[in-house]
Design a protein around this motif. Structure first.
Motif, PDB file in Angstrom:
ATOM      1  N   UNK A 329       0.833  -1.210   0.000  1.00  0.00           N
ATOM      2  CA  UNK A 329       0.000   0.000   0.000  1.00  0.00           C
ATOM      3  C   UNK A 329       0.868   1.260   0.000  1.00  0.00           C
ATOM      4  N   UNK A 330       1.989   1.214   0.726  1.00  0.00           N
ATOM      5  CA  UNK A 330       2.885   2.364   0.759  1.00  0.00           C
ATOM      6  C   UNK A 330       3.509   2.606  -0.617  1.00  0.00           C
ATOM      7  N   UNK A 331       3.959   1.519  -1.275  1.00  0.00           N
ATOM      8  CA  UNK A 331       4.548   1.649  -2.608  1.00  0.00           C
ATOM      9  C   UNK A 331       3.515   2.169  -3.604  1.00  0.00           C
ATOM     10  N   UNK A 332       2.293   1.648  -3.516  1.00  0.00           N
ATOM     11  CA  UNK A 332       1.233   2.098  -4.421  1.00  0.00           C
ATOM     12  C   UNK A 332       0.942   3.583  -4.224  1.00  0.00           C
ATOM     13  N   UNK A 333       0.907   4.001  -2.981  1.00  0.00           N
ATOM     14  CA  UNK A 333       0.652   5.416  -2.687  1.00  0.00           C
ATOM     15  C   UNK A 333       1.783   6.298  -3.230  1.00  0.00           C
ATOM     16  N   UNK A 334       3.023   5.836  -3.054  1.00  0.00           N
ATOM     17  CA  UNK A 334       4.161   6.611  -3.547  1.00  0.00           C
ATOM     18  C   UNK A 334       4.121   6.748  -5.072  1.00  0.00           C
ATOM     19  N   UNK A 335       3.840   5.646  -5.770  1.00  0.00           N
ATOM     20  CA  UNK A 335       3.828   5.675  -7.232  1.00  0.00           C
ATOM     21  C   UNK A 335       2.660   6.500  -7.764  1.00  0.00           C
ATOM     22  N   UNK A 336       1.503   6.412  -7.100  1.00  0.00           N
ATOM     23  CA  UNK A 336       0.331   7.158  -7.570  1.00  0.00           C
ATOM     24  C   UNK A 336       0.494   8.662  -7.345  1.00  0.00           C
ATOM     25  N   UNK A 337       1.256   9.031  -6.333  1.00  0.00           N
ATOM     26  CA  UNK A 337       1.401  10.459  -6.000  1.00  0.00           C
ATOM     27  C   UNK A 337       2.554  11.141  -6.736  1.00  0.00           C
ATOM     28  N   UNK A 338       3.250  10.386  -7.590  1.00  0.00           N
ATOM     29  CA  UNK A 338       4.338  10.998  -8.339  1.00  0.00           C
ATOM     30  C   UNK A 338       3.787  11.959  -9.386  1.00  0.00           C
ATOM     31  N   UNK A 339       4.418  13.116  -9.566  1.00  0.00           N
ATOM     32  CA  UNK A 339       3.988  14.009 -10.649  1.00  0.00           C
ATOM     33  C   UNK A 339       4.318  13.372 -12.002  1.00  0.00           C
ATOM     34  N   UNK A 340       3.373  13.429 -12.917  1.00  0.00           N
ATOM     35  CA  UNK A 340       3.607  12.821 -14.224  1.00  0.00           C
ATOM     36  C   UNK A 340       2.864  11.528 -14.418  1.00  0.00           C
ATOM     37  N   UNK A 341       2.207  11.019 -13.378  1.00  0.00           N
ATOM     38  CA  UNK A 341       1.331   9.856 -13.517  1.00  0.00           C
ATOM     39  C   UNK A 341       2.050   8.591 -13.918  1.00  0.00           C
ATOM     40  N   UNK A 342       1.503   7.918 -14.943  1.00  0.00           N
ATOM     41  CA  UNK A 342       1.995   6.605 -15.358  1.00  0.00           C
ATOM     42  C   UNK A 342       3.457   6.689 -15.820  1.00  0.00           C
ATOM     43  N   UNK A 343       3.784   7.743 -16.557  1.00  0.00           N
ATOM     44  CA  UNK A 343       5.156   7.878 -17.070  1.00  0.00           C
ATOM     45  C   UNK A 343       6.163   7.913 -15.921  1.00  0.00           C
ATOM     46  N   UNK A 344       5.886   8.722 -14.914  1.00  0.00           N
ATOM     47  CA  UNK A 344       6.813   8.839 -13.784  1.00  0.00           C
ATOM     48  C   UNK A 344       6.893   7.537 -12.995  1.00  0.00           C
ATOM     49  N   UNK A 345       5.739   6.877 -12.800  1.00  0.00           N
ATOM     50  CA  UNK A 345       5.732   5.609 -12.065  1.00  0.00           C
ATOM     51  C   UNK A 345       6.581   4.570 -12.785  1.00  0.00           C
ATOM     52  N   UNK A 346       6.412   4.481 -14.114  1.00  0.00           N
ATOM     53  CA  UNK A 346       7.179   3.533 -14.901  1.00  0.00           C
ATOM     54  C   UNK A 346       8.660   3.879 -14.878  1.00  0.00           C
ATOM     55  N   UNK A 347       8.975   5.159 -14.982  1.00  0.00           N
ATOM     56  CA  UNK A 347      10.364   5.602 -14.974  1.00  0.00           C
ATOM     57  C   UNK A 347      11.041   5.265 -13.648  1.00  0.00           C
ATOM     58  N   UNK A 348      10.357   5.514 -12.538  1.00  0.00           N
ATOM     59  CA  UNK A 348      10.928   5.233 -11.218  1.00  0.00           C
ATOM     60  C   UNK A 348      11.184   3.735 -11.046  1.00  0.00           C
ATOM     61  N   UNK A 349      10.221   2.910 -11.475  1.00  0.00           N
ATOM     62  CA  UNK A 349      10.383   1.459 -11.338  1.00  0.00           C
ATOM     63  C   UNK A 349      11.533   0.964 -12.212  1.00  0.00           C
ATOM     64  N   UNK A 350      11.629   1.463 -13.445  1.00  0.00           N
ATOM     65  CA  UNK A 350      12.711   1.044 -14.341  1.00  0.00           C
ATOM     66  C   UNK A 350      14.075   1.465 -13.789  1.00  0.00           C
ATOM     67  N   UNK A 351      14.165   2.683 -13.261  1.00  0.00           N
ATOM     68  CA  UNK A 351      15.430   3.148 -12.678  1.00  0.00           C
ATOM     69  C   UNK A 351      15.799   2.324 -11.446  1.00  0.00           C
ATOM     70  N   UNK A 352      14.802   2.020 -10.611  1.00  0.00           N
ATOM     71  CA  UNK A 352      15.049   1.203  -9.419  1.00  0.00           C
ATOM     72  C   UNK A 352      15.603  -0.159  -9.807  1.00  0.00           C
TER      73      UNK A 352
END
Length: 457
Positions: A329-352
Motif C-alpha cells: 500500500x505504501x509503494x502504491x501510494x508513492x507511485x500514484x502520487x508521483x507528478x507525471x502519472x503513469x510515465x513517472x511511475x514507470x520511470x521510477x520502477x525502471x530506474x530502481x
C-alpha cells in the motif's frame, strides 16, 4: 504507518544481507520471518498470515508452467556440450571475417542463435570467451571491444525466447494482472501468458542484435584498427555448404521449439520437452552423447533448477511478510502520487530495477520487486506484455553492470591474463548504453512488443 515503514526497513535489510553474500533464498526467507516476528511484537503483523505459505508452496510445485524451466535448462546445457557454438563460430567467422568488424558481427549472430537455442547466459559467455576471444586477439581486435561484444552477445538469452526470465515473468505477471483486474472490479480478466511474452520479446530481441551489429560497424569505420578484417581475403570454396551444415540442425530445432510456441501448437512446457529431446538427438548426431556428458547435463540441470525454485520459495515468504506489513500500500501510494502519472511511475520502477541490477541477480529482482510493483503498475492500465518486455530488457543489463555483473565474472574466468579486468569493465559500457537505447525505443514505440502477440494470439 509503523508497519509500512517497517516494510521499507525490511526491504533495505534484505538488500544489505544479499550484498554480504549470504545465500539468496535463506536471506529472503530469514529476513521475512525475522521482520514478521518484529512486526507481530509491534502489533503491525498478523502471524496467521504465514499459514498461507503451504498452499503457496503447493501451488508452485503443481504449476505446470514451471516444468518448462528444468527442461529449457536441460536443452541449453545439452546443446552447449554438443559444441554447437564451436561449429557456428568457425563458419560464421569465415563468412564475415573478410570485412572490418566481421568477426565481431559473427560473434553477435552466433550469440543470437545460441540465445534462441539455449538461453543459458553463463554457458554462452564461457563458450564464446573460450572460442572467439583468442581468435579476436589474434586478429588484432581492441580488447575492450572484443570483451564487450562477447559479454553483450552472451546476455541475449535473457530477452530472446525461449528465456527462463520470460517464463518466470510470465507467471508472476499473470498473477499480478489478475490481482489488478480484481482490484478494479473485473472478475474475469484476460490472462497474460508466457506465449504472449515470448512473442512480445521476439522483435525487441532482434532489435538489440541489430543495434549491436550497427555499433560494431560504426566502431570499425571510426577506428579501423579496433576491429580489423581477418588476413584471408577470399572465402574458401564450399563455404556456403559448411554454413548450411552448421546452421541447419540448430536452426531446425529453434524453428520447431519457438514455432510451436508462437503458433500456439504447443505450450511452452510441451515445446521445452520437445526441445530437450531434440538437443539429445543433436548431441548424438554430432557424436557428443555418452554417459559422462549425460551425467554432467543432468547434474547442471538439477543445480540450476534447484537454485531457481529455492529462491522462489524464499521470496514467497519475503513478499508475504512485506504485504502483511502494508508495504504494498505504501509503494502504491508513492507511485500514484508521483507528478507525471503513469510515465513517472514507470520511470521510477525502471530506474530502481536498473540500479538494483548493479548489486543483485535478475532472479532476486524478479521474485522480490515484480510481485510488489506489478499489480500497482497494471492497475494504471499498462499493457502487461509491454511491461514484461520492458522489465526483461532492463534485467538484461544486470548481467553487464559492475560490480556484480555475472557475464563479467564468467568472461574473466576464461579470459587470458593479457586481458585486463579493467578492459572488460570498460568494454561493456557502450553495450549497456545500447541496451538502454533499446529500452527507450520499446518505451517510445510499444508496438515493438505488442504487435506480434496481437496478430498471433
Amino acid at each position: 504507518m509503523a508497519g509500512e515503514v517497517l516494510s521499507l526497513v525490511m526491504f533495505a535489510v534484505a538488500c544489505g544481507v544479499l550484498l554480504l553474500g549470504f545465500p539468496v533464498a535463506f536471506s529472503l526467507a530469514g529476513t521475512g520471518l525475522a521482520f514478521a516476528l518484529i512486526g507481530h511484537s509491534m502489533g503491525t503483523f498478523d502471524m496467521p498470515l504465514l499459514g498461507s505459505l503451504p498452499s503457496r508452496y503447493f501451488g508452485v510445485m503443481t504449476n505446470e508452467l514451471y516444468v518448462a524451466i528444468p527442461l529449457f535448462v536441460f536443452m541449453g546445457v545439452m546443446l552447449e556440450r554438443a559444441r554447437i557454438a564451436e561449429k557456428l563460430l568457425t563458419t560464421m567467422g569465415m563468412l564475415f571475417g573478410t570485412m572490418r568488424g566481421g568477426l565481431g558481427i559473427s560473434v553477435v549472430i552466433v550469440g543470437m542463435l545460441l540465445a534462441a537455442s539455449t538461453g543459458i547466459v553463463g554457458a554462452t559467455v564461457v563458450t564464446m570467451g573460450l572460442l572467439s576471444l583468442p581468435a579476436m586477439q589474434k586478429a588484432g581486435y581492441d580488447p575492450k571491444l572484443s570483451t564487450g561484444i562477447i559479454c553483450a552477445s552472451g546476455t541475449l538469452g535473457q530477452i530472446i525466447p525461449p528465456s527462463i526470465v520470460l517464463v518466470l515473468l510470465g507467471d508472476i505477471l499473470q498473477g499480478a494482472y489478475a490481482e489488478a483486474q480484481r482490484a478494479i472490479g473485473n472478475w474475469a480478466p484476460e490472462p497474460i501468458s508466457v506465449m504472449d511474452l515470448f512473442a512480445g520479446a521476439f522483435i525487441p530481441g532482434l532489435l538489440l542484435v541489430a543495434l549491436y551489429i550497427g555499433w560494431i560497424i560504426i566502431k570499425s569505420l571510426i577506428d579501423p584498427k579496433s576491429a580489423p578484417a581477418l588476413v584471408e581475403e577470399k572465402r574458401p570454396e564450399g563455404l556456403w555448404g559448411e554454413v548450411l551444415r552448421a546452421l541447419l540442425p540448430p536452426g531446425l530445432l529453434i524453428v520447431a521449439v519457438l514455432g510451436s510456441i508462437l503458433t500456439g501448437i504447443a505450450t511452452p512446457t510441451e515445446s521445452a520437452a520437445f526441445g530437450s529431446i531434440g538437443a539429445i538427438v543433436l548431441a548424438a548426431f554430432y557424436k557428443r552423447l555418452d554417459m559422462p556428458v549425460l551425467r554432467h547435463v543432468v547434474r547442471q540441470t538439477v543445480q540450476v533448477s534447484a537454485m531457481v525454485f529455492v529462491i522462489l520459495l524464499g521470496a514467497s515468504v519475503f513478499s508475504l511478510v512485506f504485504r502483511g506489513l502494508g508495504g504494498d500500500h505504501l509503494v502504491e501510494e508513492l507511485l500514484h502520487n508521483l507528478p507525471g502519472g503513469v510515465f513517472s511511475a514507470m520511470l521510477v520502477v525502471m530506474l530502481l530495477m536498473f540500479f538494483m541490477g548493479f548489486f543483485l541477480d535478475f532472479i532476486e529482482i524478479v521474485f522480490v520487486v515484480i510481485p510488489i510493483v506489478g499489480p500497482i503498475l497494471l492497475k494504471m492500465d499498462i499493457d502487461p506484455v509491454w511491461l514484461g518486455v520492458m522489465i526483461a530488457i532492463n534485467l538484461q543489463t544486470s548481467f553487464l553492470t559492475p560490480p556484480f555483473g555475472f557475464a563479467l565474472f564468467y568472461l574473466r574466468g576464461v579470459a587470458p591474463a593479457a586481458i585486463k579486468t579493467f578492459d572488460i569493465y570498460r568494454g561493456i559500457i557502450p553495450f549497456v548504453m545500447i541496451q538502454m537505447l533499446g529500452l527507450c525505443l520499446v518505451a517510445a514505440f510499444p508496438w515493438l512488443a505488442t504487435w506480434l502477440p496481437g496478430i498471433l494470439f
